[in-house]
Design an enzyme around this catalytic site. Structure first.
Site, PDB file in Angstrom:
ATOM      1  N   ASP A 153       0.922  -1.121  -0.269  1.00 46.90           N
ATOM      2  CA  ASP A 153      -0.031   0.038  -0.061  1.00 46.90           C
ATOM      3  C   ASP A 153       0.932   1.080   0.124  1.00 46.90           C
ATOM      4  O   ASP A 153       2.177   1.202   0.500  1.00 46.90           O
ATOM      5  CB  ASP A 153      -0.865   0.046   1.438  1.00 46.90           C
ATOM      6  N   ASP A 155       0.164   5.269   1.113  1.00 50.67           N
ATOM      7  CA  ASP A 155      -0.085   6.231   2.274  1.00 50.67           C
ATOM      8  C   ASP A 155       0.035   5.289   3.659  1.00 50.67           C
ATOM      9  O   ASP A 155      -0.464   4.326   3.619  1.00 50.67           O
ATOM     10  CB  ASP A 155      -1.306   6.911   2.166  1.00 50.67           C
ATOM     11  N   ASP A 161       1.087   9.648   5.686  1.00 50.80           N
ATOM     12  CA  ASP A 161       0.013  10.121   4.875  1.00 50.80           C
ATOM     13  C   ASP A 161       0.121  11.376   4.242  1.00 50.80           C
ATOM     14  O   ASP A 161       0.138  12.349   4.801  1.00 50.80           O
ATOM     15  CB  ASP A 161      -1.394  10.087   6.025  1.00 50.80           C
ATOM     16  N   THR A 189      -2.009   0.918  -4.736  1.00 46.72           N
ATOM     17  CA  THR A 189      -2.593   2.131  -3.994  1.00 46.72           C
ATOM     18  C   THR A 189      -3.986   2.676  -4.444  1.00 46.72           C
ATOM     19  O   THR A 189      -4.299   2.314  -5.454  1.00 46.72           O
ATOM     20  CB  THR A 189      -1.361   3.324  -4.192  1.00 46.72           C
ATOM     21  N   ASP A 342      -9.532  12.303   4.266  1.00 46.30           N
ATOM     22  CA  ASP A 342     -10.504  12.209   3.223  1.00 46.30           C
ATOM     23  C   ASP A 342     -11.161  10.779   2.921  1.00 46.30           C
ATOM     24  O   ASP A 342     -10.832  10.030   3.807  1.00 46.30           O
ATOM     25  CB  ASP A 342      -9.749  12.542   1.854  1.00 46.30           C
ATOM     26  N   LYS A 350      -8.977  -3.757  -3.433  1.00 47.53           N
ATOM     27  CA  LYS A 350      -7.512  -4.187  -3.408  1.00 47.53           C
ATOM     28  C   LYS A 350      -7.373  -5.784  -3.724  1.00 47.53           C
ATOM     29  O   LYS A 350      -6.258  -6.325  -4.053  1.00 47.53           O
ATOM     30  CB  LYS A 350      -6.627  -3.875  -2.105  1.00 47.53           C
TER      31      LYS A 350
END
Ligand code: IMP
Ligand code: MG
Length: 425
Positions: A153, A155, A161, A189, A342, A350
């Site tokens: 992944d 962030d 982040d 991602t 957000d 994923k």
């Protein structure tokens, strides 16, 4: 009922991992029985050491028992009867295990690092168990290996982040060493862009390092891909492209099931998600902006604003529920998640991202593939779905990713040494 529902489900379930909580409960019993909190004022040093030894033995035994339950669950899985395993009865949310987990050995390793058995006031915690599970997964992968695909992944896993992967990030040499050993790498991602240049901006430290590496062959360099928007846009390392990545057309990698997702349904799902997000903005008076993309819709805070955790969670749970209840939500997989400051709804998730990488690299099995991420809660988190496709490791920050890769490397070296000494005999 309303209060109980909110406390038991809405406020808790999505913030707890049922399996980890269950193991924590099992370890709490020896902690209660054997910890010696009074030893701090009763000067019984001998007792503390003895206590640690007894607690260690009891914790390790329990982890060994859980390991056996997982083996039994895998045996049920192998004959298509995973719903009947004892573990499934005890923890209904457990899913597929792609490999056995040597939990006893992993606990012994983590206890040496974290002194879990020596603690007198703090019981074995969520993090103790999460890290023990990660170690067990790495041990299993290296014993039954070699690992063929590592997906990361972005962030919180590779960088903080909202930040980018810059040249000084300590994860870079570790990823390069994995590539040198022939491991394929996917950055899977949520960040969804159609232009390679945008990914170069986020990942330039890694891409430049791969490009400049003298230790990697041209073929090994091509083993790096970026899969953006969870599962929507695939790019492969290309030394001849100014962004060091080139776009791979959908025909070359989309899974058959993904090809059946109709554009019309995708539009309908995103419209519904957008209206759910707008309702949340209105009902909670959020200072937010809607961001609509080809395969995603999200809300980001207005300049200088931060959403409260509760606002993020409420928005993601409301949106997810509305989409789950809709007809189009049955036809198109989606992923609604809380990105820290957000909220996004992406088309697919994923699991499709990791499956696509496995397929792109020639059909790598889930048991030879590891996804490393920070979002593994069952609602509002986007790495969670990767559990359907491969083995996983749950990290809490980029430093833990670095430590995890070091652990994996050490385990690989130990395995090599063992094999060499066996061959020499
Ligand atoms: P990840 O942790 O690498 O999966 O990235 C998640 C973050 O990517 C989100 O929190 C957003 O800030 C950012 N992002 C940018 N574009 C998108 C998109 O199209 N969908 C979801 N997240 C996006
Ligand atoms: Mg993340």
């Amino acid at each position: 009922m309303t209060t109980r529902y909110r406390v038991e489900y809405a406020l808790k379930t999505h913030r707890r991992d049922q399996f980890i909580e269950w193991v924590k409960g099992l370890l709490a019993v020896p902690f209660v029985l054997h910890s010696q909190p009074t030893a701090i004022f009763e000067d019984r040093r001998q007792t503390v050491a003895q206590m640690a030894a007894i607690a260690h033995r009891r914790y390790a035994e329990i982890m060994g028992d859980v390991e056996e339950l997982i083996n039994d669950h895998i045996a049920h899985q192998n004959v298509g009867k995973q719903d009947r395993s004892k573990l499934k009865l005890l923890v209904p949310s457990v899913g597929t295990f792609f490999t056995p987990l040597p939990l006893k050995d992993a606990f012994i390793f983590q206890d040496a690092q974290r002194s879990i058995s020596s603690r007198r006031f703090v019981a074995p915690s969520f993090n103790d168990i999460r890290l023990t599970l990660n170690t067990a997964q790495l041990m299993s992968l290296s014993r039954n290996g070699p690992l063929q695909l590592a997906t990361f992944d972005g962030d919180v896993t590779l960088y903080d982040d909202g930040e980018s992967l810059s040249a000084d990030n300590p994860v870079i040499p570790r990823i390069l060493r994995l590539m040198q050993r022939g491991v394929k790498i996917g950055i899977v991602t949520a960040a969804g862009y159609t232009e390679a240049g945008k990914y170069f901006d986020r990942l330039s430290g890694l891409l430049n390092a791969v490009n400049e590496s003298k230790d990697l062959s041209a073929e090994q360099k091509r083993n790096l891909v970026v899969l953006g928007g969870e599962d929507n846009y695939l790019f492969r390392f290309n030394a001849n492209d100014p962004a060091l990545l080139s776009w791979i057309p959908h025909e070359e990698w989309l899974m058959d099931e993904m090809k059946s997702w109709k554009e019309e349904d995708i539009g309908m799902l995103l419209d519904l998600a957008e209206s759910a997000l707008k309702d949340c903005i209105a009902s909670m008076n959020l200072k937010a902006q809607i961001l609509r993309k080809g395969r995603a819709v999200g809300i980001i805070p207005a300049q200088g604003q931060r959403f409260a955790r509760e606002q993020l969670e409420e928005t993601v749970l409301v949106t997810q529920k509305i989409l789950e209840m809709s007809e189009v939500g049955q036809r198109i997989p989606f992923c609604a998640f809380n990105g820290g400051n957000d909220i996004f709804v992406d088309i697919g998730d994923k699991s499709w991202g990791v499956l696509s990488c496995q397929r792109f690299f020639g059909g790598i099995e889930g048991s030879k593939s590891l996804h490393i991420g920070d979002q593994f809660l069952s609602a509002g988190a986007n790495d969670f779905k990767a559990r359907l496709a491969c083995t996983t490791a749950w990290i809490a920050n980029p430093l833990e990713t670095v430590q995890l890769l070091d652990e994996l490397e050490e385990l690989g070296e130990c395995r090599q040494l063992n094999e060499e000494s066996l061959n020499a005999q």
